[in-house]
Design a protein around this motif. Structure first.
Motif, PDB file in Angstrom:
ATOM      1  N   LEU A 185       0.858  -1.175   0.000  1.00 18.98           N
ATOM      2  CA  LEU A 185       0.000   0.000   0.000  1.00 18.98           C
ATOM      3  C   LEU A 185       0.901   1.235   0.000  1.00 18.98           C
ATOM      4  O   LEU A 185       1.711   1.413   0.918  1.00 18.98           O
ATOM      5  CB  LEU A 185      -0.915   0.023   1.227  1.00 18.98           C
ATOM      6  CG  LEU A 185      -1.719   1.324   1.353  1.00 18.98           C
ATOM      7  CD1 LEU A 185      -2.705   1.454   0.209  1.00 18.98           C
ATOM      8  CD2 LEU A 185      -2.450   1.399   2.681  1.00 18.98           C
ATOM      9  N   GLU A 241      -4.122   6.865  -2.257  1.00 20.86           N
ATOM     10  CA  GLU A 241      -3.656   5.517  -1.927  1.00 20.86           C
ATOM     11  C   GLU A 241      -3.743   4.587  -3.125  1.00 20.86           C
ATOM     12  O   GLU A 241      -4.768   4.587  -3.813  1.00 20.86           O
ATOM     13  CB  GLU A 241      -4.547   4.879  -0.857  1.00 20.86           C
ATOM     14  CG  GLU A 241      -4.471   5.462   0.517  1.00 20.86           C
ATOM     15  CD  GLU A 241      -5.542   4.848   1.369  1.00 20.86           C
ATOM     16  OE1 GLU A 241      -5.221   4.043   2.240  1.00 20.86           O
ATOM     17  OE2 GLU A 241      -6.716   5.168   1.143  1.00 20.86           O
ATOM     18  N   LYS A 246      -4.192  -7.166   1.790  1.00 15.59           N
ATOM     19  CA  LYS A 246      -4.423  -5.720   1.822  1.00 15.59           C
ATOM     20  C   LYS A 246      -4.504  -5.214   3.265  1.00 15.59           C
ATOM     21  O   LYS A 246      -3.972  -4.153   3.600  1.00 15.59           O
ATOM     22  CB  LYS A 246      -5.736  -5.385   1.112  1.00 15.59           C
ATOM     23  CG  LYS A 246      -5.654  -5.413  -0.404  1.00 15.59           C
ATOM     24  CD  LYS A 246      -7.015  -5.098  -0.987  1.00 15.59           C
ATOM     25  CE  LYS A 246      -6.921  -4.660  -2.433  1.00 15.59           C
ATOM     26  NZ  LYS A 246      -8.252  -4.323  -2.992  1.00 15.59           N
ATOM     27  N   THR A 247      -5.181  -5.988   4.108  1.00 17.01           N
ATOM     28  CA  THR A 247      -5.340  -5.565   5.499  1.00 17.01           C
ATOM     29  C   THR A 247      -3.983  -5.470   6.202  1.00 17.01           C
ATOM     30  O   THR A 247      -3.729  -4.524   6.952  1.00 17.01           O
ATOM     31  CB  THR A 247      -6.265  -6.551   6.240  1.00 17.01           C
ATOM     32  OG1 THR A 247      -7.508  -6.619   5.521  1.00 17.01           O
ATOM     33  CG2 THR A 247      -6.530  -6.107   7.664  1.00 17.01           C
ATOM     34  N   LYS A 297      -2.051  -2.477   4.965  1.00 21.08           N
ATOM     35  CA  LYS A 297      -2.535  -1.262   5.637  1.00 21.08           C
ATOM     36  C   LYS A 297      -1.825  -1.075   6.979  1.00 21.08           C
ATOM     37  O   LYS A 297      -1.419   0.025   7.331  1.00 21.08           O
ATOM     38  CB  LYS A 297      -4.044  -1.387   5.886  1.00 21.08           C
ATOM     39  CG  LYS A 297      -4.884  -0.936   4.715  1.00 21.08           C
ATOM     40  CD  LYS A 297      -5.136   0.540   4.852  1.00 21.08           C
ATOM     41  CE  LYS A 297      -6.149   1.030   3.825  1.00 21.08           C
ATOM     42  NZ  LYS A 297      -6.281   2.495   3.909  1.00 21.08           N
ATOM     43  N   ASN A 316       1.727  -0.117   6.493  1.00 23.59           N
ATOM     44  CA  ASN A 316       1.824   1.291   6.093  1.00 23.59           C
ATOM     45  C   ASN A 316       1.751   2.211   7.305  1.00 23.59           C
ATOM     46  O   ASN A 316       2.485   3.199   7.419  1.00 23.59           O
ATOM     47  CB  ASN A 316       0.702   1.596   5.104  1.00 23.59           C
ATOM     48  CG  ASN A 316       0.770   3.008   4.572  1.00 23.59           C
ATOM     49  OD1 ASN A 316       0.399   3.939   5.276  1.00 23.59           O
ATOM     50  ND2 ASN A 316       1.266   3.179   3.366  1.00 23.59           N
ATOM     51  N   TRP A 324      -8.126  -1.931   9.375  1.00 22.89           N
ATOM     52  CA  TRP A 324      -8.935  -1.558   8.209  1.00 22.89           C
ATOM     53  C   TRP A 324     -10.230  -2.380   8.201  1.00 22.89           C
ATOM     54  O   TRP A 324     -10.180  -3.616   8.272  1.00 22.89           O
ATOM     55  CB  TRP A 324      -8.124  -1.855   6.953  1.00 22.89           C
ATOM     56  CG  TRP A 324      -8.644  -1.281   5.686  1.00 22.89           C
ATOM     57  CD1 TRP A 324      -9.185  -0.053   5.509  1.00 22.89           C
ATOM     58  CD2 TRP A 324      -8.640  -1.920   4.405  1.00 22.89           C
ATOM     59  NE1 TRP A 324      -9.511   0.137   4.191  1.00 22.89           N
ATOM     60  CE2 TRP A 324      -9.178  -1.000   3.486  1.00 22.89           C
ATOM     61  CE3 TRP A 324      -8.221  -3.165   3.928  1.00 22.89           C
ATOM     62  CZ2 TRP A 324      -9.322  -1.287   2.128  1.00 22.89           C
ATOM     63  CZ3 TRP A 324      -8.356  -3.443   2.579  1.00 22.89           C
ATOM     64  CH2 TRP A 324      -8.907  -2.523   1.702  1.00 22.89           C
TER      65      TRP A 324
END
Length: 445
Positions: free
Chosen positions: A25, A123, A161-162, A165, A168, A202
Motif C-alpha cells: 500500500l 492511496e 491488503k489488510t 494497511k 503502512n 482496516w
DNA sequence: TCTGGGGTCCTAGGACCC
DNA sequence: TCTGGGGTCCTAGGACCC
C-alpha cells in the motif's frame, strides 16, 4: 491479480503453487497538506491545516499541526483561537489541484508494476508478488515518487491488503524506518498486532470495535486469533474476512480494472441555515445538473434520482427533520433538464416550510451503460419512424384495466415505476410505467 | 454564526411468484 | 379458505472507507 497466469483448461478447483502474495500500500503522507506545501514553500516545516468545502472543518493537517494536537474533522470555529495562537496556517481545499497531483503519483507508480489498484485519491495497492526484495523496492518507489512529484509517500507491504494497511501505518509512525515497512509474516506478525487496537484495523470502525471489546477482543492479535466462523455468525462475512486477512489469507483481491460506478452524488451543506424554498430549489437544480455532467462523462445513464434534505443534526435546540424522495425515470436518462425537473418535484414533496435547513443533495442511482440503456417499451411507438401515439395510449389503457381488475400491479408496471414509500406518502396514485422488455413479454402472455 | 463530500458492501425483511 | 416451502427482486438501513 497474481502475476502468474492460470493455464487454460485447468479445473478451477485445482490449486496451483504461487509465490506468497505480497501487496504494497503506497499512500501520500498528509496528502492535501503536502499538495499545498508543494506550491507554497514557505509552509515547509510549519504547522498548517486544510479546510473542508465551506471552510467548516479541518480535513488535513501537516505533521507539525498534528504534533500540536489539532484533531481531524474538528469544526474550525471551535479551535479558531488556538490555531491563531499557535500560528497555524489555514488553507481552503483545492480539489482540482489534489486530483491533478494524484494522477501524477499514479503515473509514477505504474512504472513499478502494471498490477495496481487506485484505491483512493491518495492511496494505491501494488501487487509485488514474486519480487525478491520488497523492502528495497519500496524504498525505490518512495524515492522516485518524492523526486518526480515532490510528495512524500509511505509504503507498507504485507501478504494481504489488510496487513499492508497495518504495515503502512507502522512505516508512518516510526520515522526510523524511512517510510517503508514490510510485515514479517505469520506468527512473526503477532508481537506487532498485539500493540494495535481493533479500531485501527482496516474495516473495523468505532461501532464494531465497541462490540468486539465486549467479547474481550481488543487488539488486532485478539481478532486474528478469533474463530472466523464465530465472528461471521456474531457479526458478518465482512468481519470474518478481516480475521482471515489478518492471518495472511487474502480475501480482498486487487482490482486493477476500475469497475463501473454504482451511484453519483452531489451534495453540499449551505454556508448558513436556509429557510427559503427558492434558494434550496436553485441549489438542487445546480446539483442535479452537476450530477448529470458526471454521469455523461462516464458514459452512464441513470434510472433513478433521489433528493435529500435535512436540518442540521447539530442544532440541538431546533426541530430536526430529514427526508428524501426518489423518482424512477420511465427509462434510463442522461438528460439534464429531465433530472432538474424530477429533482424539483422530489424536493417539493419533502420540503416543510418554516424549518432552517442545513444541507441538501442529489443522488443518481441504478446506473447503466448509456450505450445500452434500455429502450422504453413505448419509445418505438412514441417517437422515431413508425411513431404511433394511439398505440401507446391503447397499451397504457390495457395495463390500467388489468391492474384495476386484478387489484394489484398484475403486470408489474404500475408499482415499479415509482418508488413505493414516496408514492404512498404523497398519495400519488397515478401510474408510472417502467417499460422493460420482460414486462412486455408478460403483457403479451 | 460556524460542523465535508463523496463512495462501497452486506443484511434483513417485505412483496410477490410457483 | 387455509397452509407451506423455495425462490427472486427490491428497498431501507447500518456499517465501513477515504
Amino acid at each position: 491479480m497474481s502475476s502468474i497466469p492460470l493455464s487454460e483448461g485447468r479445473p478451477p478447483t485445482q490449486r496451483i503453487a504461487t509465490p506468497a502474495q505480497r501487496i504494497a500500500l503506497v499512500d501520500v503522507n498528509n496528502f492535501y497538506a503536502s499538495c499545498e506545501r508543494l506550491f507554497d514553500p514557505r509552509l515547509e516545516s510549519r504547522p498548517m491545516v486544510v479546510l473542508s468545502n465551506n471552510d467548516g472543518c479541518i480535513i488535513a493537517r501537516s505533521d507539525e499541526a498534528k504534533a500540536l494536537g489539532i484533531a481531524m474533522g474538528v469544526a474550525v470555529h471551535k479551535v479558531r483561537d488556538s490555531l491563531k495562537r499557535q500560528k497555524v496556517q489555514i488553507y481552503s481545499s483545492n480539489y482540482a489541484l489534489y486530483g491533478d497531483m494524484s494522477a501524477r503519483v499514479v503515473s509514477v507508480l505504474k512504472r513499478f508494476t502494471p498490477y495496481l489498484e487506485v484505491y483512493s485519491i491518495d492511496e494505491s495497492f501494488l501487487d509485488l508478488s514474486g519480487f525478491a526484495d520488497p523492502e528495497a523496492y519500496g524504498h525505490d518507489i518512495r524515492d522516485t515518487v518524492l523526486r518526480w512529484t515532490g510528495l512524500p509517500v509511505s509504503v507498507g507491504v504485507g501478504a494481504t491488503k489488510t496487513l499492508a494497511k497495518i504495515a503502512n501505518r507502522m512505516a508512518k509512525k516510526n520515522p526510523a524506518l524511512g517510510g517503508v515497512f514490510v510485515m514479517p509474516g505469520d506468527d512473526a506478525d503477532d508481537e506487532l498486532l498485539g500493540r494495535i487496537e481493533t479500531g485501527d484495523v482496516w474495516g473495523i470502525g468505532r461501532r464494531l470495535a465497541a462490540r468486539l471489546e465486549t467479547l474481550g477482543i481488543v487488539t488486532a492479535l485478539d481478532l486474528k486469533r478469533a474463530d472466523p466462523k464465530f465472528i461471521r455468525a456474531r457479526f458478518s462475512v465482512v468481519v470474518e474476512r478481516t480475521v482471515l486477512e489478518l492471518r495472511g489469507t487474502p480475501c480482498l483481491s486487487l482490482e486493477a480494472a476500475t469497475p463501473q460506478q454504482k451511484g453519483i452524488m452531489v451534495s453540499r451543506g449551505f454556508g448558513k441555515r436556509v429557510r427559503d424554498f427558492g434558494h434550496i430549489e436553485a441549489a438542487v437544480a445546480t446539483y442535479a445538473s452537476r450530477a448529470a455532467e458526471k454521469l455523461r462523462r462516464q458514459g452512464l445513464a441513470a434510472n433513478k434520482l433521489t433528493v435529500s434534505l435535512r436540518t442540521s443534526p447539530f442544532d440541538a435546540a431546533r426541530e430536526r427533520y430529514a427526508n428524501a424522495a426518489s423518482f424512477v425515470f420511465p427509462e434510463a436518462t442522461t438528460d439534464t433538464a429531465e433530472m432538474i425537473g424530477a429533482a424539483g418535484r422530489c424536493l417539493k414533496s419533502i420540503f416543510k416550510p418554516g424549518l432552517a435547513y442545513q444541507k441538501t443533495g442529489v443522488f443518481l442511482d441504478a446506473l447503466e451503460d448509456a450505450g445500452h440503456a434500455q429502450r422504453s417499451l413505448f419509445s418505438r411507438f412514441d417517437s422515431g419512424p413508425g411513431a404511433d401515439p394511439a398505440r401507446t395510449r391503447a397499451l397504457m389503457q390495457t395495463m390500467d384495466r388489468l391492474n384495476a381488475a386484478w387489484g394489484r400491479d398484475t403486470v408489474r408496471f404500475a408499482a415499479t415505476g415509482l418508488q413505493r414509500p414516496w408514492a404512498m406518502k404523497q398519495g400519488n396514485k397515478s401510474p408510472c410505467y417502467t417499460t422493460r422488455w420482460r414486462d412486455l413479454k408478460q403483457v403479451q402472455a
